[in-house]
Design an enzyme around this catalytic site. Sequence first.
Site, PDB file in Angstrom:
ATOM      1  N   HIS A  28     -31.249  -0.347 -86.355  1.00 20.44           N
ATOM      2  CA  HIS A  28     -31.854  -1.438 -87.134  1.00 20.44           C
ATOM      3  C   HIS A  28     -33.092  -0.975 -87.909  1.00 20.44           C
ATOM      4  O   HIS A  28     -33.142  -1.131 -89.133  1.00 20.44           O
ATOM      5  CB  HIS A  28     -32.182  -2.630 -86.229  1.00 20.44           C
TER       6      HIS A  28
ATOM      7  N   SER B 144     -32.545 -11.015 -76.670  1.00 21.47           N
ATOM      8  CA  SER B 144     -32.507 -10.431 -78.017  1.00 21.47           C
ATOM      9  C   SER B 144     -33.785 -10.659 -78.804  1.00 21.47           C
ATOM     10  O   SER B 144     -34.077  -9.926 -79.746  1.00 21.47           O
ATOM     11  CB  SER B 144     -31.340 -11.024 -78.806  1.00 21.47           C
TER      12      SER B 144
ATOM     13  N   HIS C 247     -30.976  -6.631 -70.928  1.00 14.30           N
ATOM     14  CA  HIS C 247     -31.386  -5.971 -72.175  1.00 14.30           C
ATOM     15  C   HIS C 247     -32.531  -6.772 -72.758  1.00 14.30           C
ATOM     16  O   HIS C 247     -32.442  -7.998 -72.855  1.00 14.30           O
ATOM     17  CB  HIS C 247     -30.192  -5.969 -73.141  1.00 14.30           C
TER      18      HIS C 247
END
EC number: 4.1.3.39
Length: 342
Positions: free
Chosen positions: A17, A167, A196
């Site tokens: 990203h 996220s 995550h």
Amino acid sequence: MTQKITLHDMTLRDGMHPKRHLMTLEQMKSVAQGLDAAGVPLIEVTHGDGLGGASVNYGFPAHSDEEYLGTVIPLMKQAKVSALLLPGIGTVDHLKMAHGLGVHTIRVATHCTEADVSEQHITMARKLDMDTVGFLMMAHMNDAAGLVKQARLMEGYGANCIYVTDSAGYLLPDQVTERIAAVRAALKPETELGFHCHHNLAMGVANSIAAIQAGANRIDAAAAGLGAGAGNTPLEVLVAVLDRMGIDTGVDVWKIQDVAEDLVVPLMDFPIRIDRDALTLGYAGVYGSFLLFAKRAEKKYGIPARDLLVELGRRGMVGGQEDMIEDTALTMARARGLTVNA
């Protein structure tokens, strides 16, 4: 507490990203071999938005997924390679391609309320005998009971591991504990549980520890934190902390520091840090990969990225709605009486 943790590296996928998906094959090889030599057991390699992510909406990479995977996988001496797949972006054909190239783990990612769209991909991955992970994104937008329902759906489709995914880097440790503990209690004992997160509120390591203490046994991180927003949990820091806690990861404390410092930091296009815009991602609960889109919209429309990110959070925008960032910026610019060049 679980004493054996599987660390899953994100440098070559989430790290795409901030690189605008333009990592070279040489950079991929160099970092992957460094991670492999440091003992990292699982390394994710794909476009930042997963298999099939090459598009106008998400950005065109320097090389195809086939080229990246085909370059890295044959070089690995002990590490396995994973790929991310978002249904609606990646297809079953992409999944079969990855399997054919030797991808060991497939992570099928959906928004945290939309696990039902993962059935086809998870079922196929299990038929192919892959390590199959259900990956529930933007987990702050669902409560513990809601995540339990979604996790059970993915488990029912055949996933042998479920991920709770922060996220936006929004969750605080007690919120991680609540969600992970609830999902752990609801899943079969043999189903693995992962976590995550993003470092937008500097909670990456703390939240990962909270997840481990609540029952997670797979944890994502990235060397030097290279990832969307303020990056992922910095892998070299997490390894050092877990080593001090007596938790076995199999990753060499010193070698992973060298990978981060000598291989990953030099390839950064800009420092991965908690600047005001990345901080706003975490504070407002906005999808991490929106950051560069918002910064580009600021230059084009004159709306500060921070203001735009707050508005995106207010609207509840989720991953996959990148095209709406420009639309929102245009609407805000017109509302503020700014001149917009068509």
